[in-house]
Design a protein around this motif. Structure first.
Motif, PDB file in Angstrom:
ATOM      1  N   ALA A 234       4.540   4.062  -1.655  1.00 43.23           N
ATOM      2  CA  ALA A 234       5.150   2.809  -2.109  1.00 43.23           C
ATOM      3  C   ALA A 234       4.589   2.386  -3.467  1.00 43.23           C
ATOM      4  O   ALA A 234       5.334   1.945  -4.352  1.00 43.23           O
ATOM      5  N   ILE A 235       3.274   2.506  -3.641  1.00 43.40           N
ATOM      6  CA  ILE A 235       2.665   2.167  -4.930  1.00 43.40           C
ATOM      7  C   ILE A 235       3.240   3.065  -6.021  1.00 43.40           C
ATOM      8  O   ILE A 235       3.618   2.597  -7.113  1.00 43.40           O
ATOM      9  N   ARG A 244       3.548  -3.729   0.978  1.00 49.45           N
ATOM     10  CA  ARG A 244       3.028  -4.826   1.799  1.00 49.45           C
ATOM     11  C   ARG A 244       3.160  -4.553   3.292  1.00 49.45           C
ATOM     12  O   ARG A 244       2.476  -5.190   4.098  1.00 49.45           O
ATOM     13  N   LEU A 245       4.013  -3.618   3.681  1.00 48.95           N
ATOM     14  CA  LEU A 245       4.142  -3.266   5.086  1.00 48.95           C
ATOM     15  C   LEU A 245       2.868  -2.643   5.629  1.00 48.95           C
ATOM     16  O   LEU A 245       2.647  -2.605   6.842  1.00 48.95           O
ATOM     17  N   TYR A 246       2.015  -2.141   4.718  1.00 51.92           N
ATOM     18  CA  TYR A 246       0.795  -1.434   5.118  1.00 51.92           C
ATOM     19  C   TYR A 246      -0.459  -2.204   4.700  1.00 51.92           C
ATOM     20  O   TYR A 246      -1.561  -1.661   4.728  1.00 51.92           O
ATOM     21  N   ILE A 247      -0.287  -3.459   4.310  1.00 50.41           N
ATOM     22  CA  ILE A 247      -1.406  -4.332   3.930  1.00 50.41           C
ATOM     23  C   ILE A 247      -1.583  -5.372   5.031  1.00 50.41           C
ATOM     24  O   ILE A 247      -0.612  -5.985   5.483  1.00 50.41           O
ATOM     25  N   CYS A 248      -2.813  -5.559   5.475  1.00 52.05           N
ATOM     26  CA  CYS A 248      -3.076  -6.528   6.540  1.00 52.05           C
ATOM     27  C   CYS A 248      -2.660  -7.934   6.098  1.00 52.05           C
ATOM     28  O   CYS A 248      -2.708  -8.267   4.901  1.00 52.05           O
ATOM     29  N   SER A 249      -2.263  -8.746   7.063  1.00 52.03           N
ATOM     30  CA  SER A 249      -1.692 -10.064   6.767  1.00 52.03           C
ATOM     31  C   SER A 249      -2.633 -10.976   5.992  1.00 52.03           C
ATOM     32  O   SER A 249      -2.187 -11.820   5.212  1.00 52.03           O
ATOM     33  N   TRP A 257      -4.380  -6.287  -5.738  1.00 51.27           N
ATOM     34  CA  TRP A 257      -4.633  -4.977  -6.351  1.00 51.27           C
ATOM     35  C   TRP A 257      -3.345  -4.168  -6.432  1.00 51.27           C
ATOM     36  O   TRP A 257      -3.057  -3.535  -7.454  1.00 51.27           O
ATOM     37  N   ALA A 258      -2.555  -4.175  -5.369  1.00 51.20           N
ATOM     38  CA  ALA A 258      -1.313  -3.410  -5.348  1.00 51.20           C
ATOM     39  C   ALA A 258      -0.352  -3.891  -6.431  1.00 51.20           C
ATOM     40  O   ALA A 258       0.293  -3.088  -7.123  1.00 51.20           O
TER      41      ALA A 258
END
Length: 319
Positions: A234-235, A244-249, A257-258
């Motif tokens: 995704a990056i 954001r689907l793989y970033i904790c809430s 950073w992303a």
């Protein structure tokens, strides 16, 4: 392009652990490095790892010395106008067991010189050492199958990387064959230099896939490794919504950073499979982050939330 001195020896450990000044492995005990050949003119794009599975990463080869090129008898003409075409020609020649064409056409002049105290070329010495079923001294019915996996720019984490070839292209190549203990798969790097207006292999090496570390796509997209690979994808695609689907809430720092990485055109790739705790409640990811042509280490920690594994911390050495 000026080539570094030739070295050969048994494949060492993971590619990323090799110093850049020794791209093609450690020398045999007691064997001094061979003197370099006459200086060459630099060429713009010169490297193909692929790789041969080219190296990947700890073995190495650079052949000093000179010998005039001569075509292999009985071999079909090959296209060496681009690194991609040359890599494909190498794949085809090795799968046909056409060692004459490989050495006399697809290898640089330095690689055709005799190996020290041997009746074979330096190119054959490395090939037979790393892919033993090809060695005519071995009685083996194994049929190695070679395949070019990708052709790309060289990376600082590649074992063959140095200041002289930092603008090169590499081909990553895999080879598989049966053994008494089960299937063997190796991954290698082939470095191609432009010589006489055609691309030829001037550096080569293979190591077991287990030593190369960089994992293939995980078949389970919900595994820790699969989730980090999806985050990296995704990056690289500049898709912040997918990342954001793989970033904790609650991981606001990771989200920041992303966003910055995407805005800067950064690229991520996983260095090795994610390691998890025995309780399977957290994991550690190690990656490489490329920004402005420079590749640096990156990493983060994962934990499980209701929708699966996610990154709750992430950092990069990139400035």
């Amino acid at each position: 392009m000026t080539q570094p001195p030739y070295q050969s020896g048994p494949p060492p450990g993971p590619w990323n652990q090799q110093p850049p000044q020794q791209p093609w492995g450690q020398p045999h005990p007691g064997m001094p490095p061979m003197p370099p050949g006459p200086p060459r003119k630099k060429s713009p794009v010169v490297f193909v790892v692929i790789g041969l599975v080219a190296l990947l990463l700890g073995t190495g080869l650079l052949w000093p010395g000179w010998m005039k090129s001569k075509p292999a008898t009985g071999s079909a003409p090959v296209d060496q106008s681009t690194p991609e075409n040359a890599a494909k020609a190498v794949e085809d020649a090795l799968n046909r067991r056409d060692i004459d064409q490989f050495v006399n056409v697809l290898v640089c002049k330095d690689g055709r010189t005799k190996a020290e105290n041997k009746d074979i070329s330096r190119a054959e010495e490395i090939l037979y050492r790393d892919v033993q079923p090809l060695d005519p001294r071995n009685k083996s019915d194994a049929e190695p199958v070679f395949k070019v996996d990708e052709v790309r720019e060289i990376r600082p984490s590649d074992p063959v990387y140095n200041d002289a070839n930092k603008d090169s292209t590499v081909a990553i190549m895999s080879v598989e064959y049966p053994t008494d203990s089960g299937p063997e798969k190796r991954r290698g790097v082939l470095a191609l230099f432009q010589e006489d207006n055609r691309y030829v292999v001037c550096e080569m090496g293979f190591v077991p896939v287990a030593d190369s570390q960089e994992p293939p796509p995980d078949p389970d997209p919900n595994s820790p490794t699969g989730r980090v690979q999806a985050f990296a994808k995704a990056i690289n695609a500049k898709d912040i919504a997918a990342a954001r689907l793989y970033i904790c809430s609650t991981a606001r720092a990771v989200n920041t950073w992303a966003e910055k990485a995407i805005a800067a055109g950064g690229q991520l790739r996983l260095h090795e499979k994610v390691t998890t705790t025995k309780a399977e409640d957290s994991g550690q990811a190690r990656l490489w982050y490329t920004l402005n042509g420079t590749e640096t280490k990156a990493g983060g920690f994962l934990k499980k939330e209701s929708d699966g594994w996610c990154l709750f911390t992430f950092n990069s050495d990139a400035k």
